[in-house]
Scaffold this active site. Structure first.
Site, PDB file in Angstrom:
ATOM      1  N   TYR A 142      -1.239  81.468 129.964  1.00 57.60           N
ATOM      2  CA  TYR A 142      -0.345  81.577 131.127  1.00 57.60           C
ATOM      3  C   TYR A 142      -1.129  81.778 132.425  1.00 57.60           C
ATOM      4  CZ  TYR A 142       4.257  81.915 128.906  1.00 57.60           C
ATOM      5  OH  TYR A 142       5.436  81.651 128.249  1.00 57.60           O
ATOM      6  N   LYS A 190      -4.129  82.638 115.773  1.00 54.67           N
ATOM      7  CA  LYS A 190      -4.459  81.319 115.225  1.00 54.67           C
ATOM      8  C   LYS A 190      -5.987  81.277 115.102  1.00 54.67           C
ATOM      9  CE  LYS A 190      -3.283  77.098 113.981  1.00 54.67           C
ATOM     10  NZ  LYS A 190      -2.518  76.812 112.749  1.00 54.67           N
ATOM     11  N   ASP A 222       1.620  79.945 112.810  1.00 50.68           N
ATOM     12  CA  ASP A 222       2.522  78.967 112.174  1.00 50.68           C
ATOM     13  C   ASP A 222       3.201  79.585 110.962  1.00 50.68           C
ATOM     14  OD1 ASP A 222      -0.028  79.038 111.065  1.00 50.68           O
ATOM     15  OD2 ASP A 222      -0.177  76.875 110.717  1.00 50.68           O
ATOM     16  N   ASP A 246       5.924  84.470 123.401  1.00 48.67           N
ATOM     17  CA  ASP A 246       7.039  83.808 124.087  1.00 48.67           C
ATOM     18  C   ASP A 246       7.845  82.988 123.085  1.00 48.67           C
ATOM     19  OD1 ASP A 246       8.573  82.794 126.297  1.00 48.67           O
ATOM     20  OD2 ASP A 246       7.431  80.930 126.105  1.00 48.67           O
ATOM     21  N   ASP A 250      11.828  83.936 121.150  1.00 46.83           N
ATOM     22  CA  ASP A 250      13.014  83.065 121.237  1.00 46.83           C
ATOM     23  C   ASP A 250      13.465  82.696 119.835  1.00 46.83           C
ATOM     24  OD1 ASP A 250      13.027  82.943 124.055  1.00 46.83           O
ATOM     25  OD2 ASP A 250      13.520  80.803 124.026  1.00 46.83           O
TER      26      ASP A 250
END
Ligand code: IPM
Ligand code: MN
Length: 363
Positions: A142, A190, A222, A246, A250
């Site tokens: 970001y 990751k 994942d 983020d 959601d």
């Protein structure tokens, strides 16, 4: 107690929902005898329109001199259709996070028995889900520099950067939460691909040694994305970097049945910010149909996190649950054809709180 808050409605439905949350904050302060003062300030598209800056200095000053910030939502479709536009409403939010040093975003994911029917997942998999996601908020892709495009416009790049200091403080915070809960921490990364993730693991393993009571698990993002939907009850505290957090939060909203009911707290070096996790939902703006519960529950988090006023937070939560039980809800979470306006839900909760407290006082 003196409570000085900044109210930043932002864009879209931000105005309507923060108005309801503010109403709830006011009635709670009245009933508990707190001295509330607040300042409203501009952020996002509305700030670009008014003063040509998505996070004006005046807004930052108001945030800095407040004890907590109540935030609505940010974003306007006008800026999404122009991908090269220099000024974007979201920059306002990112700048606020950076300038207030809000490195930790805490998103509780708790299912309500009355909303299980709204989730596409089977009820027996999601009843009693109760975990928190701790998202790093001021680092990673970001904010990494360089970010941009090549001169010929044919290449674009973002940079993911993490320092040991940034990782250290967020992972420690996650362990502190884990200690207060079930002593189980899932660190999501990751590391099989990203150098930043490998640094996360290296730093985390050191901290892990200091918390032998906590069961630590490292999980690839994942895999975590799958497990969150497959076995949500498996999790207690999750900590992860900005972008993964983020996306996963959601996703986690699906478990609770609605994005509209999830609150969040962003904490760090300066004033903490409380906001629903949903966006500005521009199609609904001004229609008085948006779900105010995410904002109202953010107000509950504000009492608890910023002011350590736990009875106040609990009462708000109780009132929200009562409104759901009484089916006084907006269309998005309504069980039957009857549903209520944003302001009617807010007013019902305000009334509940004023009555409930009087009952308690009479006892
Ligand atoms: C959120 C939002 C923001 C983010 C956007 C609006 C910049 O999606 O708070 O989750 O990506 O952080
Ligand atoms: Mn998001």
């Amino acid at each position: 107690m003196k409570l000085k808050i900044a109210v930043l409605p932002g864009d879209g439905i931000g105005c309507e929902i923060t108005e309801q949350a503010l109403g709830v904050i006011k009635v709670v302060c009245e009933k508990f005898g707190h001295d509330l003062s607040y300042n409203k300030a501009l952020i996002g598209a509305s700030a670009i329109e008014a003063v040509g800056n998505p996070y004006p200095d005046t807004t930052h000053a108001i945030c800095m001199e407040s004890d907590a910030v109540l935030f609505g939502a940010i974003g306007h479709p006008k800026y999404d259709t122009n991908p090269t536009s220099e000024m974007r409403p979201e920059q306002g939010l990112l700048e606020m996070r950076k300038k207030l040093g809000l490195y930790a975003n805490i998103r509780p994911v708790v299912t309500s028995p009355y909303l299980l029917f709204k989730s596409p997942l089977r009820a027996n998999f999601i009843d009693n889900v109760d975990f928190i996601c701790i998202r790093e908020l001021t680092g990673g892709i970001y904010f990494g520099v360089p970010q941009g495009r090549s001169e010929d416009g044919k290449t674009a790049y973002d940079t993911c950067i993490y320092t040991t200091i940034e990782i250290n403080r967020i992972v420690r915070l996650a362990y502190d939460y884990a200690m207060q809960r079930k002593k189980k921490l899932t660190i999501v990364d990751k590391a099989n691909v990203l150098a930043t993730s490998r640094l996360w693991r290296q730093v985390s393993r050191k901290i892990e040694e200091e918390y032998p009571e906590v069961e630590t698990e490292y999980m690839f993002v994942d895999n975590a994305a799958m497990k969150i939907l497959q076995t949500p009850k498996y999790f207690d505290v999750i900590v992860t970097e900005n972008m993964f957090g983020d996306i996963l939060t959601d996703e986690a909203a699906v478990i609770t049945g609605s994005l509209g009911v999830l609150p969040s707290a962003s904490i760090g070096t300066h004033t903490s910010v409380f906001e629903p996790i949903h966006g500005s939902y521009p199609q609904a703006a001004g229609k008085n149909i948006a779900n105010p519960l995410g904002a109202i529950l953010s107000a509950a988090l504000m009492f608890e996190y910023a002011f350590k006023l736990y009875h106040e937070g609990k009462l708000i939560r109780e009132a929200v649950n009562a409104s759901i039980m009484a089916s006084v809800v907006t269309e998005d979470i309504a069980k039957n054809k009857k549903f209520y306006k944003t302001s009617e839900v807010g007013q019902w909760i305000v009334n509940y709180i004023s009555k409930r407290y009087m009952l308690k006082k009479n006892l």
